[in-house]
Design an enzyme around this catalytic site. Structure first.
Site, PDB file in Angstrom:
ATOM      1  N   CYS A  26     -50.604   6.944 -23.588  1.00 24.20           N
ATOM      2  CA  CYS A  26     -50.421   6.061 -22.410  1.00 24.20           C
ATOM      3  C   CYS A  26     -51.541   6.049 -21.541  1.00 24.20           C
ATOM      4  CB  CYS A  26     -49.013   5.938 -21.585  1.00 24.20           C
ATOM      5  SG  CYS A  26     -49.054   4.832 -20.427  1.00 24.20           S
TER       6      CYS A  26
ATOM      7  N   CYS B 227     -48.841   8.769 -15.020  1.00 23.33           N
ATOM      8  CA  CYS B 227     -47.888   9.336 -14.051  1.00 23.33           C
ATOM      9  C   CYS B 227     -47.170  10.685 -14.361  1.00 23.33           C
ATOM     10  CB  CYS B 227     -46.536   8.462 -14.501  1.00 23.33           C
ATOM     11  SG  CYS B 227     -46.960   6.634 -14.498  1.00 23.33           S
TER      12      CYS B 227
ATOM     13  N   CYS C 210     -44.335  12.250 -16.632  1.00 21.52           N
ATOM     14  CA  CYS C 210     -44.230  11.341 -18.081  1.00 21.52           C
ATOM     15  C   CYS C 210     -44.789  12.294 -19.061  1.00 21.52           C
ATOM     16  CB  CYS C 210     -44.924   9.957 -18.131  1.00 21.52           C
ATOM     17  SG  CYS C 210     -44.426   9.349 -19.706  1.00 21.52           S
TER      18      CYS C 210
ATOM     19  N   CYS D 201     -32.012  -0.965 -24.849  1.00 22.17           N
ATOM     20  CA  CYS D 201     -33.442  -0.978 -23.773  1.00 22.17           C
ATOM     21  C   CYS D 201     -34.497  -0.878 -24.965  1.00 22.17           C
ATOM     22  CB  CYS D 201     -33.068   0.198 -23.116  1.00 22.17           C
ATOM     23  SG  CYS D 201     -31.815  -0.063 -21.814  1.00 22.17           S
TER      24      CYS D 201
ATOM     25  N   CYS E 232     -32.482  -5.275 -22.720  1.00 20.56           N
ATOM     26  CA  CYS E 232     -33.430  -4.797 -21.881  1.00 20.56           C
ATOM     27  C   CYS E 232     -34.827  -4.584 -22.260  1.00 20.56           C
ATOM     28  CB  CYS E 232     -32.855  -4.041 -20.981  1.00 20.56           C
ATOM     29  SG  CYS E 232     -33.507  -3.551 -19.298  1.00 20.56           S
TER      30      CYS E 232
ATOM     31  N   CYS F 196     -33.755  -4.637 -13.188  1.00 16.49           N
ATOM     32  CA  CYS F 196     -33.020  -3.213 -13.100  1.00 16.49           C
ATOM     33  C   CYS F 196     -34.294  -2.118 -12.792  1.00 16.49           C
ATOM     34  CB  CYS F 196     -33.000  -2.912 -14.983  1.00 16.49           C
ATOM     35  SG  CYS F 196     -32.407  -1.148 -15.244  1.00 16.49           S
TER      36      CYS F 196
ATOM     37  N   ARG G 164     -26.529   3.897 -13.121  1.00 19.26           N
ATOM     38  CA  ARG G 164     -26.523   4.565 -14.448  1.00 19.26           C
ATOM     39  C   ARG G 164     -27.084   5.784 -14.333  1.00 19.26           C
ATOM     40  NH1 ARG G 164     -30.473   1.022 -17.588  1.00 19.26           N
ATOM     41  NH2 ARG G 164     -28.949  -0.270 -16.968  1.00 19.26           N
TER      42      ARG G 164
END
Length: 356
Positions: free
Chosen positions: A68, A72, A75, A112, A145, A205, A275
């Site tokens: 990626c 972040c 992550c 998801c 999702c 979400c 969740r």
């Protein structure tokens, strides 16, 4: 306990769908460990009012892993990450559909679809649309999702047209400290993507990650910001400090702290699907069943780049705690984890506490 009757006040407000004050929400996080059962019991009253004894199961399919360009700090797939995680490009639609079907067979009501990266290209949207079609054919009726990063104009509508039901994009932390965990995009970018999803007709979400060095005030601020966004579901994740990431030494959470955070979110978002997300196994440990008395939704089995609790143990925990899987009378889960995970290296990227 901070002030007599504060939990009763919070319950009363939640049952009227009223937003607690910032001070009331902070009081939940500042209760003593000795009071944790009182906190859980109070939050449970709210959870049961809106969701009864139902537990919604969600299953992750990691469509594209690693590499990626975003930085972040939490992550394992970030720019410059040294975490030992499997890296692969897009799964074929039939591969994703097979993985999703395993989760659905085990009781998952929602699948998801997650992909690493800043956001999808238009070609990526087409890929995901083909994947959604394959899943619909294999597992009709399942909720889908998408979680693909920041969206460009028109992409949310295309996902909706392709058959997606929801879109996940977490705020993660309070706006004022977002730059402390990421510099390649902004908090406002995330808020805008949630808004685009909602405007396109996708169920929004959005949630948070706890355990990144934030203060009580930061946690309350992000919870109140989420309430203002009015999402349909709020995932509460607990940092998994991966070796090879900037937050690898952030081991500050205790089971009691995690339960207080879940309770605070339940009081702020009383009638929303809360969740329990990533990190529940390593931070809640033996107190995981108590989380079910607060949250009404969990991820089943594994996460993006780390192994979760075996699915059979998840189902046993739900049954033993007196809850039932939403939408399913009886489900089974193979003990062999390869039956219910997306393709990746076993054990890769697992977060372990210091000196483990």
């Amino acid at each position: 306990m901070h002030g007599p009757g504060i939990l009763d006040t919070l319950v009363d407000k939640a049952l009227r769908r009223e937003v607690p004050t910032r001070e009331e929400a902070l009081a939940v996080l500042r209760t003593e460990d000795d009071d944790i059962l009182d906190v859980v019991a109070a939050a449970s009253r709210v959870r049961r009012r809106y969701f009864g004894l139902r537990v919604k199961l969600n299953f992750l399919v990691n469509l594209k892993s690693g590499l990626c360009p975003e930085d972040c700090g939490y992550c394992s797939q970030r720019l410059g990450s040294q975490a030992d995680v499997l890296k692969y490009t897009w799964l074929k639609p039939e591969e994703a559909a097979k993985a999703a079907a395993a989760g659905v067979a085990a009781g998952a009501k929602r699948v998801c679809l997650v992909a690493s990266g800043r956001g999808p290209t238009d070609r990526d949207i087409h890929r995901v649309a083909d994947t959604i079609s394959a899943i619909r054919e294999e597992s009709p009726g399942v909720e889908i999702c998408a979680c693909l990063g920041l969206l460009s104009q028109g992409q949310a509508a295309r996902l909706c047209d392709a058959g997606a039901d929801a879109y996940n994009h977490n705020l993660n932390t309070a706006g004022e400290r977002y730059a402390d965990i990421c510099t390649t995009h902004t908090y406002e970018d995330r808020v805008e993507t949630v808004g685009q999803a909602r405007d396109a007709g996708l169920s929004p979400c959005s949630g948070l990650i706890a355990g990144m060095g934030e203060t009580d005030e930061d946690l309350v601020d992000v919870a109140l910001s989420l309430r203002a966004l009015d999402p349909d579901s709020v995932p509460v994740n607990f940092l998994m400090p991966f070796e090879g990431t900037p937050l690898a030494r952030e081991w500050t959470l205790t089971p009691q702290r995690c339960l207080r955070i879940l309770a605070m979110v339940r009081f702020v978002c009383p009638d929303v699907e809360v969740r329990v997300g990533g990190g529940r196994e390593i931070h809640l440990r033996g107190m995981q069943p108590l989380a079910l008395h607060i949250a009404n939704s969990v991820f089943l089995g594994d996460y993006l780049t780390s192994e979760g609790q075996p699915g059979a143990a998840d189902l046993e925990m739900i049954r033993d705690a007196g809850f039932r899987v939403e939408g399913v009378d009886e489900v089974t889960m193979p003990d062999h984890r390869d039956d219910v995970v997306t393709p990746r290296k076993r054990g890769a990227g697992t977060a372990l506490p210091p000196n483990a």
